[in-house]
Design an enzyme around this catalytic site. Structure first.
Site, PDB file in Angstrom:
ATOM      1  CG  ASP A  81      72.898  55.815-125.662  1.00  0.00           C
ATOM      2  OD1 ASP A  81      73.824  55.298-126.318  1.00  0.00           O
ATOM      3  OD2 ASP A  81      72.131  56.670-126.138  1.00  0.00           O
ATOM      4  CG  ASP A 112      63.915  44.435-114.941  1.00  0.00           C
ATOM      5  OD1 ASP A 112      64.795  43.538-114.978  1.00  0.00           O
ATOM      6  OD2 ASP A 112      62.785  44.232-114.442  1.00  0.00           O
ATOM      7  CE1 TYR A 140      69.092  47.208-131.705  1.00  0.00           C
ATOM      8  CE2 TYR A 140      70.181  48.321-133.526  1.00  0.00           C
ATOM      9  CZ  TYR A 140      69.744  48.314-132.230  1.00  0.00           C
ATOM     10  OH  TYR A 140      69.970  49.413-131.442  1.00  0.00           O
ATOM     11  CE  LYS A 188      61.897  41.558-118.234  1.00  0.00           C
ATOM     12  NZ  LYS A 188      61.909  42.180-116.889  1.00  0.00           N
ATOM     13  CG  ASP A 212      70.989  51.004-128.839  1.00  0.00           C
ATOM     14  OD1 ASP A 212      71.954  51.745-129.092  1.00  0.00           O
ATOM     15  OD2 ASP A 212      69.802  51.341-129.032  1.00  0.00           O
TER      16      ASP A 212
HETATM   17  C1  IPM Z   1      74.488  52.812-131.631  1.00  0.00           C
HETATM   18  C2  IPM Z   1      73.394  53.543-132.354  1.00  0.00           C
HETATM   19  C3  IPM Z   1      72.884  52.668-133.496  1.00  0.00           C
HETATM   20  C4  IPM Z   1      72.315  51.410-132.875  1.00  0.00           C
HETATM   21  C5  IPM Z   1      71.884  53.352-134.438  1.00  0.00           C
HETATM   22  C6  IPM Z   1      72.453  54.599-135.059  1.00  0.00           C
HETATM   23  C7  IPM Z   1      71.378  52.415-135.499  1.00  0.00           C
HETATM   24  O1  IPM Z   1      72.387  53.906-131.468  1.00  0.00           O
HETATM   25  O2  IPM Z   1      75.505  52.474-132.262  1.00  0.00           O
HETATM   26  O3  IPM Z   1      74.357  52.582-130.425  1.00  0.00           O
HETATM   27  O4  IPM Z   1      71.145  51.375-132.470  1.00  0.00           O
HETATM   28  O5  IPM Z   1      73.056  50.431-132.779  1.00  0.00           O
HETATM   29 MG    MG Z   2      72.862  53.513-129.433  1.00  0.00          MG
END
Ligand code: IPM
Ligand code: MG
Length: 348
Positions: free
Chosen positions: A246, A218, A136, A186, A242
């Protein structure tokens, strides 16, 4: 105690409104709010996604409640002006390096999980994601290679201090829970991950009561849907965290349910739902505000020392769900405001 409100883009303002209504309903003495622009909304008004006044407020505040950033109108801007740079800038400027993303499934929502109910029911974990390093924040750019072809690059790196401080947060989080920590990397391919793994193993010496395991990312993605109940605390880098968070959110019912805390070394924090700005449903009253309401609860607990009030909010969310409150992402028809109403009505 000053709380900075940064609603941002898309559904951000709608969900922040509901979280503030819930906080107001608690009538906590001494809590004051101050609002500022962030993300695409800030860019459109001021020409920058993280204006100086917003950064100044964020630094001055005791805690920050953040909605979401991301606006398709801004997708073609140069990267430093895109809405996402606002959240990345806040994380970096305020040294919010530890991102706690709890994934638990409210028992009322087992049917909303993408997993079979008996598998989903086992989910109770915290993902500890590093937020200030990795690919990042490494050197990045676009260049032409020797053949004149376009080439994009983003350098992944971690130094040992960065790994050690997030590893400690992982171990501390595990100590306060089930004393199991799984470090995700990884290391079979990446040098960054080899260092990560070495430093996590070294840090383990400070926490002999924690059972430490290691998993390639993975495999971790696979295990998260196969048997999420095996995880107590996961500690991982910025990019892997990240993605895995999700994924964990859908196992836990909906991405509209998961809160997060981003903390510095002194427990000052920024609190935000893990979902994004969802421009496709913005302004339609369809957004689920529960992730933001639960983020407000985390804020009370971690940064403002108001654990009782946090418990009350979390209990009210559970009760609202038990009473049948369901936004569209949870298979229902309740509007954003109705979801907020249901939580407020359930506060005791
Ligand atoms: C998160 C989001 C952010 C990230 C984006 C909006 C930059 O996806 O907080 O998970 O990638 O960290
Ligand atoms: Mg995210």
């Amino acid at each position: 105690m000053l709380v900075a409100l940064l609603p941002g883009d898309g559904i951000g303002p709608e969900v922040i409104t509901e979280a503030v209504r819930v906080l107001d309903a608690l009538a906590l003495p001494g809590l004051v709010f101050e609002k500022a622009l962030v993300g695409g909304a800030a860019y459109k008004a001021t020409g920058h996604p993280l204006p100086a006044a917003t950064l100044e407020l964020a630094k001055r505040a005791d805690a920050i409640l953040f909605g979401a950033v991301g606006d398709p109108d801004c997708d073609n801007l140069e990267r430093r002006l895109r809405p996402e740079q606002a959240i990345l800038g806040l994380r970096k400027e305020l040294q919010l390096f530890a991102n706690l993303r709890p994934a638990t499934l409210f028992s009322e929502l087992t049917d909303a999980s993408a997993l079979r109910p008996e598998v989903a029911a086992q989910i109770d974990m915290v993902i500890v994601r590093e937020l200030n390093g990795d690919v990042y924040f490494g050197e990045k750019g676009m260049r032409k290679n020797a053949d004149g072809k376009r080439e994009g690059y983003d350098i992944m790196s971690y130094n040992e201090d960065e790994v050690r401080r997030i590893a400690r947060v992982g171990f501390e989080t595990a100590m306060a829970r089930g004393k199991k920590l799984c470090s995700v990397d990884k290391a079979n391919v990446l040098e960054t991950s080899q260092l990560w793994r070495d430093v996590v193993i070294e840090t383990h010496a400070e926490y002999p009561d924690v059972a430490l395991s290691h998993m390639y990312v993975d495999n971790a993605a696979m295990q998260l849907v196969r048997n999420p109940g095996q995880f107590d605390v996961i500690v991982t880098g910025n990019l892997f965290g990240d993605i895995l968070s999700d994924q964990a959110s859908m196992c836990a019912g909906s991405i509209g349910m998961l809160p997060s805390a981003s903390l510095d070394a002194n427990q000052k924090g920024l609190y935000e739902p893990i979902h994004g700005s969802a421009p496709d449903i913005a302004g339609q009253g369809k957004a689920n505000p529960l992730a933001t309401i639960l983020s407000a609860a985390m804020m009370l607990r971690y940064s403002l020392g108001l654990a009782d009030a946090a418990d009350r909010i979390e209990a009210a969310v559970a009760k609202a769900l038990a009473n049948g409150a369901r936004s569209p992402d949870l298979g229902g028809k309740d509007s954003t405001t109705e979801m907020g109403d249901a939580v407020i009505a359930a506060l005791t």
